[in-house]
Design an enzyme around this catalytic site. Structure first.
Site, PDB file in Angstrom:
ATOM      1  N   HIS A 271       4.345   3.596   2.889  1.00 45.39           N
ATOM      2  CA  HIS A 271       4.767   2.850   4.057  1.00 45.39           C
ATOM      3  C   HIS A 271       6.281   3.120   4.176  1.00 45.39           C
ATOM      4  CE1 HIS A 271       2.026  -0.126   2.521  1.00 45.39           C
ATOM      5  NE2 HIS A 271       1.542  -0.358   3.636  1.00 45.39           N
TER       6      HIS A 271
ATOM      7  N   ASP B  65       8.436   1.327   1.939  1.00 46.12           N
ATOM      8  CA  ASP B  65       8.424   1.502   0.590  1.00 46.12           C
ATOM      9  C   ASP B  65       9.508   2.525   0.263  1.00 46.12           C
ATOM     10  OD1 ASP B  65       5.896   0.197   0.939  1.00 46.12           O
ATOM     11  OD2 ASP B  65       4.946   2.030   1.088  1.00 46.12           O
TER      12      ASP B  65
ATOM     13  N   GLU C 169      -7.477   0.891   8.971  1.00 45.39           N
ATOM     14  CA  GLU C 169      -8.141   0.419   7.338  1.00 45.39           C
ATOM     15  C   GLU C 169      -8.538  -1.022   7.550  1.00 45.39           C
ATOM     16  OE1 GLU C 169      -5.440   1.192   4.229  1.00 45.39           O
ATOM     17  OE2 GLU C 169      -6.196  -0.806   3.241  1.00 45.39           O
TER      18      GLU C 169
ATOM     19  N   GLU D  48     -11.483   0.541   2.228  1.00 52.94           N
ATOM     20  CA  GLU D  48     -10.905   0.144   0.915  1.00 52.94           C
ATOM     21  C   GLU D  48     -12.098  -0.667   0.094  1.00 52.94           C
ATOM     22  OE1 GLU D  48      -6.708  -1.053   0.411  1.00 52.94           O
ATOM     23  OE2 GLU D  48      -7.217  -2.721  -0.782  1.00 52.94           O
TER      24      GLU D  48
ATOM     25  N   HIS E 243     -11.369  -4.543   0.093  1.00 53.63           N
ATOM     26  CA  HIS E 243     -11.568  -5.190   1.489  1.00 53.63           C
ATOM     27  C   HIS E 243     -12.876  -5.143   1.718  1.00 53.63           C
ATOM     28  CE1 HIS E 243      -7.210  -3.474   2.882  1.00 53.63           C
ATOM     29  NE2 HIS E 243      -7.109  -4.078   1.604  1.00 53.63           N
TER      30      HIS E 243
ATOM     31  N   ASP F 232      -9.287   4.119   0.143  1.00 51.16           N
ATOM     32  CA  ASP F 232      -8.328   3.508  -0.783  1.00 51.16           C
ATOM     33  C   ASP F 232      -9.292   3.099  -1.809  1.00 51.16           C
ATOM     34  OD1 ASP F 232      -6.113   3.828   0.662  1.00 51.16           O
ATOM     35  OD2 ASP F 232      -5.601   1.626   1.045  1.00 51.16           O
TER      36      ASP F 232
ATOM     37  N   ASP G 217      -6.901  -9.877  -2.565  1.00 53.63           N
ATOM     38  CA  ASP G 217      -7.236  -8.524  -2.834  1.00 53.63           C
ATOM     39  C   ASP G 217      -6.299  -8.149  -4.029  1.00 53.63           C
ATOM     40  OD1 ASP G 217      -7.602  -5.910  -1.793  1.00 53.63           O
ATOM     41  OD2 ASP G 217      -5.854  -5.775  -0.296  1.00 53.63           O
TER      42      ASP G 217
ATOM     43  N   ASP H 252      -6.527  -5.817  -5.640  1.00 54.20           N
ATOM     44  CA  ASP H 252      -6.140  -4.119  -6.042  1.00 54.20           C
ATOM     45  C   ASP H 252      -6.009  -3.710  -7.197  1.00 54.20           C
ATOM     46  OD1 ASP H 252      -5.760  -3.892  -3.302  1.00 54.20           O
ATOM     47  OD2 ASP H 252      -3.668  -4.184  -3.134  1.00 54.20           O
TER      48      ASP H 252
ATOM     49  N   ASP I   3      -4.788   2.692  -3.981  1.00 53.80           N
ATOM     50  CA  ASP I   3      -4.162   1.552  -3.548  1.00 53.80           C
ATOM     51  C   ASP I   3      -4.485   0.416  -4.440  1.00 53.80           C
ATOM     52  OD1 ASP I   3      -3.081  -0.422  -2.059  1.00 53.80           O
ATOM     53  OD2 ASP I   3      -4.143  -0.451  -0.256  1.00 53.80           O
TER      54      ASP I   3
HETATM   55  C1  XLS Z   1      -3.391  -4.090   2.161  1.00 53.59           C
HETATM   56  C2  XLS Z   1      -3.708  -2.539   2.529  1.00 53.59           C
HETATM   57  C3  XLS Z   1      -2.406  -1.999   2.632  1.00 53.59           C
HETATM   58  C4  XLS Z   1      -2.885  -0.720   3.345  1.00 53.59           C
HETATM   59  C5  XLS Z   1      -1.582   0.255   3.864  1.00 53.59           C
HETATM   60  O1  XLS Z   1      -4.398  -4.741   1.756  1.00 53.59           O
HETATM   61  O2  XLS Z   1      -4.561  -2.419   1.649  1.00 53.59           O
HETATM   62  O3  XLS Z   1      -1.827  -1.772   1.257  1.00 53.59           O
HETATM   63  O4  XLS Z   1      -3.527   0.222   2.403  1.00 53.59           O
HETATM   64  O5  XLS Z   1      -0.738  -0.692   4.657  1.00 53.59           O
HETATM   65 NI    NI Z   2      -5.078  -0.280   1.365  1.00 52.63          NI
HETATM   66 NI    NI Z   3      -5.671  -3.805   0.203  1.00 50.86          NI
END
Ligand code: XLS
Ligand code: NI
Ligand code: NI
Length: 437
Positions: free
Chosen positions: A100, A103, A231, A267, A270, A295, A306, A308, A338
């Site tokens: 991003h 970041d 996404e 993802e 998600h 992702d 989430d 991750d 991600d």
């Molecule tokens: C958040 C998203 C984010 C995207 C990029 O849940 O996964 O990290 O991948 O904005």
């Molecule tokens: Ni993501």
């Molecule tokens: Ni995410």
């Protein structure tokens, strides 16, 4: 300067290796179905979790040990972090990374300063890309952290925030292009709502579509040839995210005449938050020609947010790579981690273990998926299950020859449908398990 002095370049040592800093399955040049693992998997490290994550959670601040950080969000720190990132990625041997805008570079006092800072950091990223050969898989704009986005970005009730978001995406697109990015991602951020008591849903959706049309127009104007990816995510941070899942997002894109301009970045976590399996989301996107990138992470079945986490489950990675192989590859997309290390895994070395594990799980999954495809272990069964559609009445329905009248006449003459066959789910689960080795 070496930020990871004790870490060598990670090498492939084969399945029997017990070295925690070696690949057991990811062998970049090894051919699978005639293509190198590197080209199948197109791994990417994500800047936000790996280089900006501190391990904070709602109950306490981050406790990650990152000796190179000075605790500031300064431009100097951003520039130093570029060196950290490229040393990390070089040692890992990943071909891509993602970011991003916020970041990689902090905000300045106003938008023009912010853009200048971004250019300064981008210049250094470009130098490091050229030095190492590591490429940008995708860029995106953070339209959710700053308090100006409290009501969303392009779906904000505040028109100025729409304008700010447009300016920010315009710039992020330019920088993505400058760095040779192969895709550009739109994750909704705060595009959604919490209560209809204060929300004009129709107006917000119209604005979201307008924003996407403007982005497409600008993309064409500057000649950015990368793929635009949406996404989907069902909840978090808002209760009702507008890009809920692939089916919902496709309906939105089609409804506003945008479906030819986008694909999806799907993802895992998600998908599971939407109460889908990743396999479902991927298959849905793929059969509609919309699967653009992945992702690569996973959630925790016991937690409803989430999380991750890094993907380690071979059942999951085999299914993902099965869909990817079946559609002839991931195209300009890739497998972007991600994913973040757990708060309890606070040492720098944990970042290596996490990525090595994720990459190996995907390489292993790739080999499993290729073996299943070679034997037509599942596809043969599926093909035979639908055989009644290949000839006779099934073929007449699919070709459009048989309508309600013909179907009624056919069934009146026959009297009863042909008997059904078993779906054999348990048998097929056993078959799949045979390949998980
Ligand atoms: C958040 C998203 C984010 C995207 C990029 O849940 O996964 O990290 O991948 O904005
Ligand atoms: Ni993501
Ligand atoms: Ni995410």
């Amino acid at each position: 300067m070496a930020f990871f002095p004790d870490v060598p370049k990670i090498q492939y040592e084969g399945p029997d290796s017990t070295n925690p800093l070696a690949y057991r399955h990811y062998n970049p040049d090894e051919l699978v179905e005639g293509k190198s693992m590197k080209d199948h998997l197109r791994f990417a490290v994500c800047y936000w979790h790996t280089f900006r994550g501190t391990g904070g959670d709602p109950f306490g601040p981050g406790c990650a040990v990152r000796p190179w950080e000075d605790g500031s969000d300064s431009v100097d720190m951003a520039l130093k972090r570029v060196e950290v990132a490229f040393e990390f990625m070089e040692k890992l041997g990943v071909p891509y990374y993602c970011w991003h805008d916020r970041d990689i570079a902090p905000e300045g006092a106003n938008l023009s300063e912010t853009n200048k800072i971004l250019d300064t950091v981008a210049k250094k990223l470009k130098e490091q890309q050229q030095r190492t050969g590591i490429k940008l898989l995708w860029g995106t704009a953070n339209l959710f952290s700053n308090k100006r986005f409290v009501h969303g970005a392009s779906t904000s009730c505040n028109a100025d925030v729409f304008a700010y978001s447009a300016a920010q995406v315009k710039k992020a697109l330019e920088v993505t292009k400058e760095l040779g990015g192969e895709n550009y991602v739109f994750w909704g951020g705060r595009e959604g709502y919490v209560t209809l008591l204060n929300t004009d849903l129709k107006r917000e959706l119209d604005h979201l579509a307008k924003f996407m049309h403007m982005a497409v127009e600008y993309k064409k104007k500057i000649g950015f040839t990368g793929t635009f990816l949406i996404e989907p995510k069902p909840h978090e941070p808002t209760a009702h995210q507008y890009d809920f899942d692939c089916a919902n997002s496709l309906a939105f894109l089609r409804g506003y005449g945008l479906d030819k301009e986008f694909k999806f970045n799907v993802e895992t976590n998600h998908a599971t938050l939407a109460k889908h399996t990743m396999w479902h989301e991927l298959q849905y996107a793929s059969v509609n020609g919309m699967l653009g990138s992945i992702d690569a992470n996973r959630g925790d079945l016991l937690l409803g947010w989430d999380t991750d986490q890094f993907p380690t489950d071979l059942y999951l990675t085999a299914q993902i790579m099965y869909v990817v192989l079946n559609q002839g590859g991931i195209g300009s997309g890739g497998m972007n981690f991600d994913a973040k290390v757990r708060r309890e895994s606070f040492e720098p070395i944990d970042l290596y273990h996490a990525h090595i594990g994720g990459m190996d799980a995907f390489a292993h999954g790739l080999k499993i998926a290729a073996a299943m495809r070679k034997d037509a272990a599942l596809s043969g069964f599926v093909k035979q299950r639908y055989a009644s559609w290949d000839t006779g009445i099934g073929a007449d329905i699919e070709s459009g020859k048989a309508k309600f009248e013909e179907l009624e006449a056919y069934m009146l003459a026959k009297g009863e449908a042909a008997p059904n066959a078993s779906g054999r789910q348990e048998l097929l689960e056993n078959v799949m398990n045979r390949y998980l080795k």
